[in-house]
Scaffold this motif. Sequence first.
Motif, PDB file in Angstrom:
ATOM      1  N   THR A   2       0.827  -1.195   0.000  1.00 41.04           N
ATOM      2  CA  THR A   2       0.000   0.000   0.000  1.00 41.04           C
ATOM      3  C   THR A   2       0.865   1.250   0.000  1.00 41.04           C
ATOM      4  N   ASP A   4       1.366   5.071   1.399  1.00 40.49           N
ATOM      5  CA  ASP A   4       0.934   5.948   2.479  1.00 40.49           C
ATOM      6  C   ASP A   4       0.818   7.406   2.043  1.00 40.49           C
ATOM      7  N   LYS A   5       1.124   7.709   0.790  1.00 46.17           N
ATOM      8  CA  LYS A   5       0.957   9.077   0.282  1.00 46.17           C
ATOM      9  C   LYS A   5      -0.353   9.262  -0.469  1.00 46.17           C
ATOM     10  N   SER A   7      -4.627   8.563  -0.436  1.00 45.00           N
ATOM     11  CA  SER A   7      -5.901   8.134   0.134  1.00 45.00           C
ATOM     12  C   SER A   7      -6.885   7.974  -1.018  1.00 45.00           C
ATOM     13  N   THR A  45      -4.047   1.397  -0.907  1.00 46.03           N
ATOM     14  CA  THR A  45      -3.737   2.115   0.325  1.00 46.03           C
ATOM     15  C   THR A  45      -4.652   1.636   1.451  1.00 46.03           C
ATOM     16  N   SER A  46      -4.217   1.844   2.667  1.00 43.32           N
ATOM     17  CA  SER A  46      -5.058   1.520   3.822  1.00 43.32           C
ATOM     18  C   SER A  46      -6.012   2.661   4.154  1.00 43.32           C
ATOM     19  N   GLU A  47      -5.813   3.819   3.501  1.00 40.82           N
ATOM     20  CA  GLU A  47      -6.647   4.995   3.765  1.00 40.82           C
ATOM     21  C   GLU A  47      -7.744   5.075   2.711  1.00 40.82           C
ATOM     22  N   THR A  91      -3.162  13.399   3.153  1.00 43.40           N
ATOM     23  CA  THR A  91      -2.161  12.743   2.307  1.00 43.40           C
ATOM     24  C   THR A  91      -1.891  13.593   1.072  1.00 43.40           C
TER      25      THR A  91
END
Length: 210
Positions: A2, A4-5, A7, A45-47, A91
């Motif tokens: 994933t 992290d930058k 969403s 992504t996790s977001e 993000t």
Amino acid sequence: MTNDKISVIVLAGGKSSRMGRDKALLEIEGKSLLLRSCEVATNLTSEVYVLTAWPDRYRSTFSKKCQFMVEYNPGAGPLIALTQGLTQITTEWILLLACDLPLLDAQIIQHWASHLTAVPPSTLAVVPYQNSRWEPLCGFYRQQSLSSLQSFIEHGGRSFQVWLNQIAVVPLSVGEREAVMLSNCNTLEEFEQLNKLGMGNWESGIGHGV
């Protein structure tokens, strides 16, 4: 893996007036269109946020990996929805996804996202472009595009096409696979036509399915 930058906002706030019923809950092979979009998003992504005015309507049907974001101005359109997302999410990039893209291809989305690090800082969006039109509901928007978007809306702007033509955007080329992936359904006839094909045929036809 994933990112992290990034969403993802999956839009589930439309009235589905042409469909005649809530398109987000229409199912193909036991999975709602909303759930299909969310599953592709969670590969990236996790977001992942589902933006809707009706979270209780969808709570029992979608992945626990996603979060709800309650839409504060339902029915105002996707530009307003993106503005809310950019206001609440920090993000660098937001991928905006419609919930009625049943052929979303996780591999294509990942490929597009992998090139964001090379995008010049002045670029505010990276969006598919085909037939002289942007495909804004499968596009990436930079956090710093918020001020431009707010100004556009404050001056009465509501068209994604107009706004994107005014800012620095990197167009994503759309080949045959990408064009298939971007097929959406606004009416029951369109949905039934897609559904008759079956996911197996889609996968064999475009190489990689949802």
